[in-house]
Write an enzyme that holds these catalytic residues in place. Structure first.
Site, PDB file in Angstrom:
ATOM      1  N   SER A 217       2.235  45.304 -92.709  1.00 34.40           N
ATOM      2  CA  SER A 217       3.278  44.801 -91.810  1.00 34.40           C
ATOM      3  C   SER A 217       3.692  43.392 -92.219  1.00 34.40           C
ATOM      4  CB  SER A 217       2.769  44.791 -90.365  1.00 34.40           C
ATOM      5  OG  SER A 217       1.682  43.902 -90.246  1.00 34.40           O
ATOM      6  N   ARG A 221       7.550  43.229 -93.415  1.00 33.02           N
ATOM      7  CA  ARG A 221       8.471  42.548 -92.509  1.00 33.02           C
ATOM      8  C   ARG A 221       9.271  41.510 -93.272  1.00 33.02           C
ATOM      9  NH1 ARG A 221       5.156  40.883 -89.279  1.00 33.02           N
ATOM     10  NH2 ARG A 221       5.279  42.500 -87.692  1.00 33.02           N
ATOM     11  N   ASN A 225      13.295  42.041 -94.206  1.00 28.86           N
ATOM     12  CA  ASN A 225      14.300  41.116 -93.687  1.00 28.86           C
ATOM     13  C   ASN A 225      15.072  40.448 -94.809  1.00 28.86           C
ATOM     14  OD1 ASN A 225      14.445  40.471 -90.648  1.00 28.86           O
ATOM     15  ND2 ASN A 225      12.300  40.932 -91.024  1.00 28.86           N
TER      16      ASN A 225
END
Lengths: 287, 156
Positions: A217, A221, A225
């Site tokens: 994660s 992440r 992004n």
């Protein structure tokens, strides 16, 4: 690179290919000339652009921090020291808020993560074509075909970089889990809860997912992004060079997205730092 | 987009940066921050002490002023007393002096009167002798009749 010489697909593909150095069966050690060659190089290849930008920014930040820290005085701080102290204070506040154990490594780690990730993300605000275009034409002077010289300037859009950082954090999590809880304690944490000792397989499955989701994660992440943000810049860049209306709206869009992106890059650096602290705190705490 | 050696290199680089940051960057800046915190705390404590001392000083000044006032009042009363005493003394002295002068004058007057009386008496004696000479038409031997003349003079 405008869409006149390349199709939109080729343009995007060009922007998403790293400058990869590796072995090819036919050519030996060489730079990949296209995405297929880069893929063919397999694991034993280096994304030279990602690494250079990542090291360069990291080294720049480190030299600056070192310079400020060496001249730091307890008296009235100068501007650079003031600014650095502001960052250090901010990081330290977060560490003190989220990290309850005693470990002198966590705060410097958090500082490195925050500053480095922020700088890598910041590269996203440089106009997408500026450095790749300049670089490919510069290499063109040495006889390379500009269309096959790749350059990605945002290291955090390279999963190698984000996974590299998150895996180091993960190794630290494992190291401190073993160190603080002992092998037995860590094993018990993975197998004895939440369902008690008769639910051992279910416990292991749940806790295992819990454990491995941390580095995944953390890196996905950031990567997601930044990759999405870069992709939008690339898509906006495709609007240029057709007619005045598209040029103007492209300019407006690019400005708006860049301003919004300032928030995202800071936020992602912050989240990466906070999660690093939190994961390490979990590694230090007994259940 | 391929996972390759970059990953491992980045991991090592990350570790190295963290280690350097931990060894060379974090301690001096933290030291500076802590020193400044201590300095500020010290300054605040000193300010607090100064304030307390000022309050104490003000109190002391008030006390000193009160003392000075009361001692001034004492001095004034003492001076008043002393003034009265001096006044009384002077009065007494003046009265005594007047008495003394009066006595002296009296004595002088007495003396003058006695002298005048004596003179008068002698003059009367002479007069009496002269008168007696005139009456007797002959000179009386003043020396032979000295006793008589003196007795006469005493009677006057």
């Amino acid at each position: 690179m405008s869409a006149e010489t390349l199709t939109a697909q080729e343009y995007i593909q060009h922007h998403l290919t790293n400058l990869t150095l590796g072995f090819l069966p036919d050519h030996g050690l060489t730079f990949a000339h296209n995405a297929e060659e880069a893929a063919a190089m397999g694991f034993w290849a280096l994304n030279v652009d990602s690494l250079l930008w990542s090291f360069g920014l990291g080294y720049l930040a480190y030299r600056w921090m070192l310079g400020v820290a060496e001249k730091a005085s307890a008296g009235v701080p100068n501007r650079a020291q003031n600014f650095f102290e502001w960052i250090v204070d901010f990081v330290n506040e977060n560490v003190r808020g989220s990290f309850s154990a005693k470990n002198d490594m966590v705060a410097p780690l958090a500082l490195t993560v925050f500053v480095w990730v922020f700088l890598m993300n910041l590269m996203d605000l440089i106009p997408v074509d500026l450095i790749p275009y300049a670089f490919s034409h510069f290499m063109g002077l040495f006889g390379a075909d500009p269309h096959h010289v790749y350059m990605r300037v945002v290291p955090s859009t390279d999963p190698n970089i984000t996974f590299g950082m998150s895996l180091t954090v993960f190794l630290l999590v494992l190291f401190y889990s073993f160190k603080v809880k002992g092998v037995g304690g860590f094993a018990a944490e993975l197998t004895m809860q939440p369902f008690g000792k008769f639910g051992m397989p279910a416990n292991l499955l749940l806790e295992g997912i819990n454990l491995f989701s941390k580095p995944l994660s953390l890196s996905l992440r950031l990567f997601g992004n930044m990759y999405a943000g870069e992709m939008i810049f690339i898509l906006i860049a495709l609007m240029y060079g057709h007619n005045l209306v598209l040029d103007l709206s492209g300019g407006v869009l690019q400005l708006a997205w860049a301003i919004f992106h300032i928030l995202i890059i800071t936020l992602q650096a912050f989240i990466f730092m906070v999660l690093t602290i939190v994961y390490l705190d979990m590694a230090h705490s007994h259940h | 987009m391929n996972i390759n050696l970059t990953l491992l290199v980045q991991m090592i680089a990350f570790g190295v940066f963290v280690a350097f940051c931990m060894k060379y960057v974090w301690p001096p800046i933290m030291k500076a921050l802590e020193e400044r915190t201590a300095k500020i705390a010290e300054g605040l404590a000193a300010a607090e002490r100064g304030k307390q001392e000022q309050e104490l000083g003000e109190q002391r000044a008030l006390e000193v002023m009160k003392e000075a006032k009361s001692s001034a009042a004492d001095i004034v009363t003492q001076a008043q007393k002393r003034y009265n005493e001096i006044l009384d003394e002077a009065k007494r002295d003046a009265v005594a002096e007047a008495e003394r002068i009066r006595h002296a004058a009296h004595a002088e007057i007495e003396l003058e009167a006695n002298r005048a009386r004596e003179e008068l008496r002698e003059r009367m004696a002479q007069l009496a002798i002269a008168a007696a000479e005139k009456i007797l038409q002959k000179e009386v031997d003043a020396r032979a009749h000295k006793d008589i003349v003196e007795a006469f003079a005493k009677q006057i």
